[in-house]
Design an enzyme around this catalytic site. Structure first.
Site, mmCIF file in Angstrom:
data_model
loop_
_atom_site.group_PDB
_atom_site.id
_atom_site.type_symbol
_atom_site.label_atom_id
_atom_site.label_comp_id
_atom_site.label_asym_id
_atom_site.label_seq_id
_atom_site.Cartn_x
_atom_site.Cartn_y
_atom_site.Cartn_z
ATOM 1 N N LYS A 191 -84.736 66.562 13.035
ATOM 2 C CA LYS A 191 -85.751 65.554 13.381
ATOM 3 C C LYS A 191 -86.370 65.956 14.713
ATOM 4 C CE LYS A 191 -86.146 61.818 15.729
ATOM 5 N NZ LYS A 191 -87.537 62.002 16.179
ATOM 6 N N GLU A 267 -76.643 67.547 24.370
ATOM 7 C CA GLU A 267 -77.209 68.254 25.537
ATOM 8 C C GLU A 267 -78.161 67.270 26.200
ATOM 9 O OE1 GLU A 267 -76.156 71.063 26.410
ATOM 10 O OE2 GLU A 267 -75.269 71.904 24.600
ATOM 11 N N CYS A 301 -84.840 70.020 31.539
ATOM 12 C CA CYS A 301 -83.546 69.372 31.818
ATOM 13 C C CYS A 301 -82.856 69.978 33.024
ATOM 14 C CB CYS A 301 -82.650 69.473 30.584
ATOM 15 S SG CYS A 301 -82.503 71.147 29.956
ATOM 16 N N GLU A 400 -83.344 60.906 36.850
ATOM 17 C CA GLU A 400 -84.124 61.999 36.275
ATOM 18 C C GLU A 400 -85.571 61.537 36.121
ATOM 19 O OE1 GLU A 400 -83.375 63.129 32.173
ATOM 20 O OE2 GLU A 400 -83.363 65.234 32.764
HETATM 21 P P1 NAP Z 1 -85.143 61.138 24.197
HETATM 22 O O1 NAP Z 1 -85.991 59.972 24.421
HETATM 23 O O2 NAP Z 1 -83.670 60.997 24.335
HETATM 24 O O3 NAP Z 1 -85.501 61.662 22.726
HETATM 25 C C1 NAP Z 1 -84.906 62.811 22.180
HETATM 26 C C2 NAP Z 1 -84.920 62.722 20.661
HETATM 27 O O4 NAP Z 1 -84.114 61.609 20.261
HETATM 28 C C3 NAP Z 1 -86.300 62.477 20.072
HETATM 29 O O5 NAP Z 1 -86.409 63.176 18.858
HETATM 30 C C4 NAP Z 1 -86.300 60.963 19.834
HETATM 31 O O6 NAP Z 1 -87.200 60.552 18.845
HETATM 32 C C5 NAP Z 1 -84.857 60.766 19.407
HETATM 33 N N1 NAP Z 1 -84.360 59.391 19.561
HETATM 34 C C6 NAP Z 1 -84.781 58.431 20.409
HETATM 35 N N2 NAP Z 1 -84.056 57.293 20.254
HETATM 36 C C7 NAP Z 1 -83.168 57.539 19.262
HETATM 37 C C8 NAP Z 1 -82.145 56.773 18.629
HETATM 38 N N3 NAP Z 1 -81.887 55.507 18.976
HETATM 39 N N4 NAP Z 1 -81.417 57.354 17.645
HETATM 40 C C9 NAP Z 1 -81.640 58.632 17.275
HETATM 41 N N5 NAP Z 1 -82.611 59.411 17.833
HETATM 42 C C10 NAP Z 1 -83.349 58.876 18.818
HETATM 43 O O7 NAP Z 1 -85.526 62.370 25.121
HETATM 44 P P2 NAP Z 1 -86.961 62.974 25.406
HETATM 45 O O8 NAP Z 1 -87.692 62.031 26.290
HETATM 46 O O9 NAP Z 1 -87.577 63.397 24.115
HETATM 47 O O10 NAP Z 1 -86.575 64.314 26.191
HETATM 48 C C11 NAP Z 1 -86.310 64.335 27.534
HETATM 49 C C12 NAP Z 1 -84.824 64.284 27.791
HETATM 50 O O11 NAP Z 1 -84.178 65.378 27.141
HETATM 51 C C13 NAP Z 1 -84.493 64.450 29.265
HETATM 52 O O12 NAP Z 1 -83.471 63.563 29.610
HETATM 53 C C14 NAP Z 1 -83.997 65.893 29.350
HETATM 54 O O13 NAP Z 1 -83.161 66.161 30.448
HETATM 55 C C15 NAP Z 1 -83.302 66.037 28.051
HETATM 56 N N6 NAP Z 1 -83.145 67.462 27.699
HETATM 57 C C16 NAP Z 1 -81.903 68.031 27.785
HETATM 58 C C17 NAP Z 1 -81.743 69.388 27.497
HETATM 59 C C18 NAP Z 1 -80.393 70.040 27.569
HETATM 60 O O14 NAP Z 1 -80.226 71.110 26.991
HETATM 61 N N7 NAP Z 1 -79.406 69.451 28.235
HETATM 62 C C19 NAP Z 1 -82.841 70.156 27.123
HETATM 63 C C20 NAP Z 1 -84.086 69.540 27.034
HETATM 64 C C21 NAP Z 1 -84.224 68.178 27.329
HETATM 65 P P3 NAP Z 1 -88.680 60.043 19.254
HETATM 66 O O15 NAP Z 1 -89.393 61.237 19.735
HETATM 67 O O16 NAP Z 1 -89.233 59.471 18.031
HETATM 68 O O17 NAP Z 1 -88.479 59.024 20.353
#
Ligand code: NAP
Length: 497
Positions: A191, A267, A301, A400
């Protein structure tokens, strides 16, 4: 690809035929509801494509296809040597389509074309190729058991795996999930993030062209809160791999516990410390301190958002970093000269602006940037921004922001630098800059993060594991260690008679 001009890229963008349907069982399909959602170009705000808005009923079809493929063994029991050939062919096809894929990613995410050409696409090719090539070189175990017995310890695929990924590195994060999970024989449902689904949909077709059997990989665009949750709660999914924010990661752990205890690997976010000692190569450290936080607009991240600098050089070093920040002023991502593009959307741009206000309210000193810019484009651009006079208790040092905002925090002793670095809920990455090997090693060892650079930032490649300590997650992407997340250990104990 890097010899193209902005005009060349714009012309190519006009010719792109963008696929927005879901990919299930080896073909593109509309969502069963027929619903679609527009995905926009963050550089202009204009609609790029209409994308299938998948729901729980599409997820159930995808899970059935994945389960059937897994159980019939067409991929899960294929000889690793043959799986390798498919993966390598897939990597070659991604490489062959590099220009189109880089362009698609730039249009969908707003990443500078120079980055998608030189980082995102090559990293994706390397990840798929490396994982494929590794899979027929991984041996199982025969432990030292008593005479008359023989034990086998085998690694078996988990089964059906769901992968949920974010919008900041859609293509390379997708590869980090798909390459090891597929190489180890699983069937996968990916997804993508709602606002960046296009590159994953593109490479799914290439996987089929490379020989991946139908049903082994599906890509379902749709909302996290409904579709993502349904996948995470699904009783017929065995593994869940996630990259995204810490709050959503916590929910996924909960969903796993409330459903079938599927293996869940996370992650998550970071607030990474970048520690600079007075005896470091300050030119290189200043260049990289700016890159560490402004690369990808700070939507990274591992971004080095906390610059922890030895007090004796603080003023001089900040001048150097501020000078470097000039070269990160945002611009059109299709221009090969652009280093930083827009924020992903209006909401993220506002979040950054709000945090700048919070920093000012907390008494931090804005040394550079601090404004939205290029509003005439319709895009969501924000200036690289630097706060001095920050202490680690401030929200801008703890939370963050996920934007181009650096917080500068001074230290007097190595012990104090380590204490500040570790005073965070996160533990994803960090770096230390010093020409004293003892200082550098001692500090690197003491900082509780999954990846630490010494005299570099963003170091690493596919051969090394990547992941976090503390609330930055568990499990590891990349390297042979990623294979462990997608396999179960099975013991067979044999009595020889
Ligand atoms: P996010 O809001 O957590 O969303 C990530 C994914 O999860 C998206 O596909 C989102 O779908 C989905 N999602 C949201 N709510 C959900 C739920 N209740 N159940 C299942 N899936 C759900 O993160 P983001 O804003 O896209 O990305 C930024 C974050 O990612 C930052 O915190 C960053 O640090 C982290 N990140 C971490 C790494 C690592 O390797 N540690 C790498 C890259 C990014 P939708 O798009 O439809 O909301």
């Amino acid at each position: 690809m890097l010899d193209k001009t902005v005009t060349d890229w714009q012309a190519l963008a006009g010719q792109l035929d963008i696929e927005g349907r879901a990919y299930i069982n080896g073909r593109y399909v509309d969502a069963l509801s027929g619903q679609r959602r527009a995905t926009a170009n963050p550089a202009s705000g204009s609609v790029l494509a209409q994308v299938a808005l998948c729901g729980t009923e599409d997820a159930d079809v995808a899970v059935s296809a994945a389960r059937a493929a897994f159980e019939n063994g067409v991929w899960s029991r294929m000889a690793p040597m043959d799986r390798k050939m498919v993966m390598v062919r897939w990597a070659e096809l991604v490489e062959k389509n590099a220009d189109e894929l880089a362009l698609l990613e730039t249009l969908d995410v707003g990443k500078p074309i120079s980055d998608t050409c030189s980082v995102d696409v090559p990293a994706t090719v390397r990840t798929i190729r490396w994982s494929g090539e590794a899979i027929d070189k991984v041996y199982d175990e025969i432990p030292p058991t008593p005479a008359g017995t023989l034990a086998l310890v085998q690694r078996l695929p988990l089964g059906v795996v769901a992968a949920i990924v974010p919008w900041n590195f859609p293509l390379s994060t997708t590869a980090w999930k798909l390459a090891p999970s597929l190489a180890t024989g699983n069937s996968v449902i990916l997804k993508p993030a709602s606002n960046t689904p296009l590159s994953a949909l593109f490479i799914a077709r290439l996987a089929s062209e490379a020989g991946l059997p139908d049903g082994v990989l599906q890509v379902l665009p749709g909302p996290g809160g409904s579709l993502g949750k349904h996948l995470a709660m699904h009783m017929d999914i065995d593994g869940l791999t996630f990259t995204g924010s810490t709050p959503v990661g916590k929910k996924l752990m909960e969903y796993s516990g409330r459903s079938n205890l599927k293996r869940t690997f996370l992650e998550l976010g970071g607030k990474s410390p970048n520690i600079v000692f007075a005896d470091a190569n300050l030119d290189k450290a200043a260049t990289m301190a700016a890159a560490a936080v402004f690369y990808n607009g700070g939507q990274t991240c591992t971004a080095g958002t906390r610059l922890i600098v030895e007090e004796s050089i603080q003023d001089r070093f900040l001048e150097m970093v501020t000078e470097n920040a000039q070269s990160w002023m945002p611009g059109n991502p299709l221009d090969p000269a652009t280093a930083m593009g827009p924020m992903i959307d209006a909401g993220q741009c506002k979040t950054v602006a709000d945090y700048v206000d919070i920093g000012l309210g907390e008494g931090a000193q804005l040394l550079f940037g601090g404004r939205q810019t290029l509003q005439n484009t319709g895009g969501y651009y924000y200036e690289p921004s630097i706060f001095g006079a920050v202490n680690n208790a401030m929200r801008i040092a703890r939370e963050e922001i996920f934007g181009p905002v650096m917080s500068v925090i001074p230290f007097k002793t190595a012990a104090q630098a380590v204490q500040i670095a570790n005073d965070s809920i996160y533990g994803l990455a960090g770096a230390v800059w010093s020409n004293n090997i003892n200082t550098a090693h001692q500090v690197a060892e003491a900082v509780r993060v999954g990846t630490m650079g010494i005299n570099n930032y963003f170091g690493g490649d596919i051969t090394v594991p990547f992941g976090g300590f503390k609330q930055s997650g568990n499990g590891r992407d990349k390297s042979i260690h990623a294979f462990h997340d997608y396999t179960e250990l099975k013991t067979t104990w044999i009595e020889l008679t």
